[in-house]
Enzyme design. Structure first.
Site, PDB file in Angstrom:
ATOM      1  N   GLY A  32       1.211   2.004   7.352  1.00  0.00           N
ATOM      2  CA  GLY A  32       0.515   2.323   6.020  1.00  0.00           C
ATOM      3  C   GLY A  32      -0.746   1.971   7.308  1.00  0.00           C
ATOM      4  N   ASP A  82       7.722   8.576   5.156  1.00  0.00           N
ATOM      5  CA  ASP A  82       7.905   7.928   3.666  1.00  0.00           C
ATOM      6  C   ASP A  82       8.703   6.985   3.982  1.00  0.00           C
ATOM      7  OD1 ASP A  82       7.953   7.305   1.116  1.00  0.00           O
ATOM      8  OD2 ASP A  82       8.230   9.425   0.405  1.00  0.00           O
ATOM      9  N   TYR A 173       2.120  -5.296  -9.246  1.00  0.00           N
ATOM     10  CA  TYR A 173       1.967  -6.141  -7.248  1.00  0.00           C
ATOM     11  C   TYR A 173       2.555  -7.276  -7.341  1.00  0.00           C
ATOM     12  CZ  TYR A 173      -1.179  -5.731  -3.982  1.00  0.00           C
ATOM     13  OH  TYR A 173      -2.017  -5.910  -1.833  1.00  0.00           O
ATOM     14  N   ALA A 174       1.642  -8.468  -8.323  1.00  0.00           N
ATOM     15  CA  ALA A 174       2.298  -9.774  -7.533  1.00  0.00           C
ATOM     16  C   ALA A 174       3.803  -9.658  -7.891  1.00  0.00           C
ATOM     17  CB  ALA A 174       1.307 -10.128  -9.488  1.00  0.00           C
ATOM     18  N   LYS A 177       4.699  -8.573  -3.974  1.00  0.00           N
ATOM     19  CA  LYS A 177       3.772  -9.310  -3.410  1.00  0.00           C
ATOM     20  C   LYS A 177       4.712 -10.724  -3.147  1.00  0.00           C
ATOM     21  CE  LYS A 177       1.547  -6.502  -1.357  1.00  0.00           C
ATOM     22  NZ  LYS A 177       2.039  -5.718   0.257  1.00  0.00           N
TER      23      LYS A 177
END
Length: 271
Positions: A32, A82, A173-174, A177
């Site tokens: 990324g 990817d 997302y939470a 992560k």
């Protein structure tokens, strides 16, 4: 390299000659890395002597950062991969090791957001974020541990987030992560006996394209969103990608040789 996958890269080697220092002779992969924290981490590692594989979804996306590193006198290759596809990750890792003979540092930064409240979130948005933000880290760590264990040395730094503690509209997302932190702690236990440290960095509000997208989602300009966020941060400002990159570089260096299994929050003092 996996015979049924094609890995493409463009190499860039600067002509100015940077000062050799803490990452001399080290080879790093940063995922990324086309923008934001990933790009800042790639620049920081290269500025301190590392050869950096600038990895993003396509080689074209990664190329500008690799060119920038070369222009500053560093060494970089732009690689399209990817990271959510196991064969791509296997091929990318093998390509880096074949080309440079080693892989010392892995910075797992690739990630996306698909924010929505739970009752409006389709399963596809859950799957996309979990796969890109968590499964990809498993794949990259799985591929990198082979050459690292064989060498008896390695530094893995995974990007978590303050959102791991809970964030409205970011259940996917939470969760991803928070999973990164569990992955990190477990890999530190498993890989520590082989000289590999594994840590995580959990940024708070950082001025990136991702947080600008979050601002748009709630109908605000990025500057106004940052102003409001800063009011809740003890340092009264949002962070910069380079500030996170410096913490990443520390954890990737020999100065952090006895630090492993930790998640470091970089959030201006927010609780």
């Amino acid at each position: 390299m996996a015979p049924d996958r094609e890995t493409t890269e463009t190499a860039f080697v600067g002509q100015k000659g940077i000062t050799v220092s803490r990452f001399a002779d080290r080879v790093a992969v940063v995922t990324g890395a086309a923008q934001g924290i990933g790009a800042a981490a790639a620049r920081s590692l290269a500025a301190d002597g590392a050869t950096v594989a600038v990895v993003d979804l396509t080689e074209d996306r990664a190329r500008p950062v690799a060119e920038e590193i070369a222009a500053a006198g560093g060494s970089a290759v732009a690689i399209g991969c990817d990271v959510a596809v196991e064969d791509d990750v296997t091929a990318m890792t093998a390509h880096v090791v074949d080309r440079f003979g080693r892989l010392d540092i892995l910075i797992n930064n690739a990630g996306i957001t698909r924010d929505n409240l739970l009752f409006k979130m389709p399963a596809a948005e859950w799957d996309a974020v979990i796969t890109t933000n968590l499964t990809s880290m498993f794949l990259c760590c799985h591929a990198a541990q082979g050459p690292m264990v064989a060498a008896g040395y390695g530094r893995i730094v995974n990007l978590s987030s303050r959102s791991a503690l809970g964030a409205r509209g970011q259940v996917n997302y939470a969760a991803a992560k928070a999973g990164v932190q569990g992955l990190t702690a477990t890999l530190a236990i498993e890989l520590g006996p082989f000289g590999v440290t594994v840590n995580a960095v959990a940024p708070g509000y950082i001025d990136t394209a991702m947080t600008a997208a979050t601002a748009r989602r709630v109908g605000l300009e990025a500057a106004e969103h940052q102003r409001r966020a800063a009011e809740q941060i003890p340092l009264r400002r949002v962070g910069r990608p380079a500030e996170v990159a410096e913490v990443i570089a520390f954890l990737a260096s020999d100065a952090a040789s006895y630090v492993s299994g930790q998640t470091i929050y970089v959030n201006g003092g927010a609780r």
